[in-house]
Design a protein around this motif. Sequence first.
Motif, PDB file in Angstrom:
ATOM      1  N   LEU A 136       0.735  -1.351  -0.179  1.00 55.04           N
ATOM      2  CA  LEU A 136      -0.026  -0.167  -0.026  1.00 55.04           C
ATOM      3  C   LEU A 136       0.830   1.285   0.069  1.00 55.04           C
ATOM      4  N   ALA A 137       2.146   1.115   0.665  1.00 54.94           N
ATOM      5  CA  ALA A 137       3.033   2.536   0.870  1.00 54.94           C
ATOM      6  C   ALA A 137       3.881   2.596  -0.420  1.00 54.94           C
ATOM      7  N   ARG A 138       3.858   1.590  -1.263  1.00 56.31           N
ATOM      8  CA  ARG A 138       5.014   1.703  -2.137  1.00 56.31           C
ATOM      9  C   ARG A 138       4.678   2.925  -3.123  1.00 56.31           C
ATOM     10  N   ILE A 139       3.503   2.892  -3.740  1.00 55.87           N
ATOM     11  CA  ILE A 139       3.411   3.917  -4.683  1.00 55.87           C
ATOM     12  C   ILE A 139       3.503   5.363  -4.216  1.00 55.87           C
ATOM     13  N   PRO A 140       2.900   5.654  -3.112  1.00 61.15           N
ATOM     14  CA  PRO A 140       2.957   6.968  -2.576  1.00 61.15           C
ATOM     15  C   PRO A 140       4.517   7.537  -2.213  1.00 61.15           C
ATOM     16  N   LEU A 141       5.180   6.336  -1.756  1.00 65.34           N
ATOM     17  CA  LEU A 141       6.454   6.652  -1.259  1.00 65.34           C
ATOM     18  C   LEU A 141       7.303   6.450  -2.783  1.00 65.34           C
ATOM     19  N   GLY A 142       6.880   6.183  -3.766  1.00 66.88           N
ATOM     20  CA  GLY A 142       7.665   5.943  -5.108  1.00 66.88           C
ATOM     21  C   GLY A 142       8.666   4.918  -5.065  1.00 66.88           C
ATOM     22  N   VAL A 143       8.275   3.978  -4.597  1.00 64.01           N
ATOM     23  CA  VAL A 143       9.253   2.553  -4.520  1.00 64.01           C
ATOM     24  C   VAL A 143       8.754   1.603  -5.584  1.00 64.01           C
ATOM     25  N   ASP A 144       9.578   1.255  -6.479  1.00 65.16           N
ATOM     26  CA  ASP A 144       9.290   0.434  -7.623  1.00 65.16           C
ATOM     27  C   ASP A 144       9.233  -0.964  -7.151  1.00 65.16           C
ATOM     28  N   GLY A 145       8.463  -1.728  -8.144  1.00 64.83           N
ATOM     29  CA  GLY A 145       8.507  -3.255  -8.023  1.00 64.83           C
ATOM     30  C   GLY A 145       7.466  -3.722  -6.541  1.00 64.83           C
ATOM     31  N   ARG A 146       7.967  -4.733  -6.239  1.00 64.88           N
ATOM     32  CA  ARG A 146       7.144  -5.199  -5.124  1.00 64.88           C
ATOM     33  C   ARG A 146       8.005  -5.425  -3.698  1.00 64.88           C
ATOM     34  N   GLY A 148       9.741  -4.662   0.040  1.00 58.80           N
ATOM     35  CA  GLY A 148       9.298  -5.222   1.561  1.00 58.80           C
ATOM     36  C   GLY A 148       9.661  -4.214   2.326  1.00 58.80           C
ATOM     37  N   HIS A 149       9.477  -4.338   3.625  1.00 61.75           N
ATOM     38  CA  HIS A 149       9.564  -3.343   4.714  1.00 61.75           C
ATOM     39  C   HIS A 149      10.735  -2.572   4.710  1.00 61.75           C
ATOM     40  N   GLN A 150      11.668  -3.159   4.413  1.00 63.79           N
ATOM     41  CA  GLN A 150      13.140  -2.393   4.411  1.00 63.79           C
ATOM     42  C   GLN A 150      12.927  -1.343   3.317  1.00 63.79           C
ATOM     43  N   ALA A 151      12.582  -1.550   2.182  1.00 64.80           N
ATOM     44  CA  ALA A 151      12.139  -0.452   1.431  1.00 64.80           C
ATOM     45  C   ALA A 151      11.436   0.668   1.485  1.00 64.80           C
ATOM     46  N   VAL A 152      10.441   0.157   2.187  1.00 66.10           N
ATOM     47  CA  VAL A 152       9.413   1.465   2.178  1.00 66.10           C
ATOM     48  C   VAL A 152       9.758   2.226   3.473  1.00 66.10           C
ATOM     49  N   VAL A 153      10.295   1.779   4.487  1.00 60.87           N
ATOM     50  CA  VAL A 153      10.641   2.379   5.611  1.00 60.87           C
ATOM     51  C   VAL A 153      11.947   3.088   5.153  1.00 60.87           C
ATOM     52  N   SER A 154      12.950   2.796   4.591  1.00 51.72           N
ATOM     53  CA  SER A 154      14.166   3.569   4.024  1.00 51.72           C
ATOM     54  C   SER A 154      13.566   4.814   3.235  1.00 51.72           C
ATOM     55  N   VAL A 205      18.600   2.047   8.865  1.00 50.93           N
ATOM     56  CA  VAL A 205      17.414   3.212   8.245  1.00 50.93           C
ATOM     57  C   VAL A 205      17.056   4.405   9.104  1.00 50.93           C
ATOM     58  N   PHE A 206      17.274   4.148  10.416  1.00 47.48           N
ATOM     59  CA  PHE A 206      17.149   5.105  11.065  1.00 47.48           C
ATOM     60  C   PHE A 206      17.996   6.124  11.476  1.00 47.48           C
ATOM     61  N   ALA A 207      19.168   6.010  10.920  1.00 48.34           N
ATOM     62  CA  ALA A 207      20.447   6.805  10.944  1.00 48.34           C
ATOM     63  C   ALA A 207      20.174   8.168  11.026  1.00 48.34           C
ATOM     64  N   GLY A 208      20.710   9.096  11.931  1.00 50.60           N
ATOM     65  CA  GLY A 208      20.895  10.725  11.766  1.00 50.60           C
ATOM     66  C   GLY A 208      19.669  11.107  12.790  1.00 50.60           C
ATOM     67  N   ILE A 209      18.810  10.276  13.648  1.00 56.79           N
ATOM     68  CA  ILE A 209      17.962  10.661  14.556  1.00 56.79           C
ATOM     69  C   ILE A 209      18.299  10.489  15.906  1.00 56.79           C
TER      70      ILE A 209
END
Length: 381
Positions: A136-146, A148-154, A205-209
């Motif tokens: 559900l999140a990949r399109i609004p986040l501009g992530v291609d393909g199918r 996983g969680h790593q890609a969308v959270v990144s 993925v949470f670096a810099g926070i």
Amino acid sequence: MRLLHTSDWHIGRTFHGQDLLEDQESVLSALADLVAQHQVDVVIVAGDLYDRAVPSSEAVQVATRALRRIRDAGAVIVVSSGNHDSAPRLGAFSDFLAAGGLHLRTSVARLADPVLIPHPDGDVAVYALPFLEPELARIPLGVDGRPGHQAVVSAAMDRVRSDLAARPAGTRSVVAAHAFVVGGRAGGSERSIAVGGVESVTSDVFAGIDYVALGHLHGAQQIEPRLRYSGSPLPYSFTEAGHEKGVWLVDLAADGSITDRWLPLPVVRPLAVVSGRLADVLLEHPDLGDHYLSVVLTDPVRPLEPMRRLRERFPHALTVIWEPAGDRRPGPVRPAASSTPTDAEILAEFLIDCRGCAASPTEAQLIDAALSSERIAEVVA
């Protein structure tokens, strides 16, 4: 700036059929007392406010009272949606609620829109990421393909860091995220968030926070000094019987460094697991009358009405499992493969499978009489 990190309230959850709303309200009232006692500035609820997408009216009332008490204690509240919540329902009227100090973050579109908390030492930007279901999140986040969680959270964190970089120097950062971070230990009562892929994300993925307030895992734990889970305020599985439930109190200094303190929450009703023969369990454990109880019975023969008998002694017994000592249940005597079992043989096998012993002589007579009666009824018909 003083933060209080909590998550996974799961308001409306039942525990082996036991309604927990009263227990949940009691614990959340104690949480509000901690907010007042320690003069907390911001309370973060990192997902799973409710246990189901459509909570009952009673669950909504408990949540409303709990959030009101926290707000009355003087804290701003930031809540993100978890995998159990319905993001659209939870986020309804969010702009109006923000005016009263309750900030809801439930949409991908607003994940890089922080709640800005003004402070003499510099503003604190709280980014509350809703649970990101990859498909559900990949399109609004501009992530291609199918992904996983790593890609969308990144991708979400890239947006967060981009927004943070555009803010004045000295702005401190906090991220609330509902995710399974590599290195975390599941407590046993979490619902899997994997749908056709790997459910975990790496901590980098949470670096810099400055501080990352995690939700989803129900046991409190530290992944890294600045990245930790608060766990649920109540145990939701007997595998969590040994957990100490509480919240993280985090002081965020002007330079972004943190000092923390674990604040335990009261135990409304403790959990216990006991094992033994029914007669022994009923005679022992005088201190467990007020516990939620799980009982493993080791009798060689399955006792009759064990839960009824247990609840006469332990009114909050919730589960009972029969596991004969050494699991030496006698195997059923099956007829030869070439023969068709008779009704009597099927019933005899059923009794052995269910309770670990064959029918007594009296029971065998009753079975024979019942079968004979059935045969007579078939002939008459």
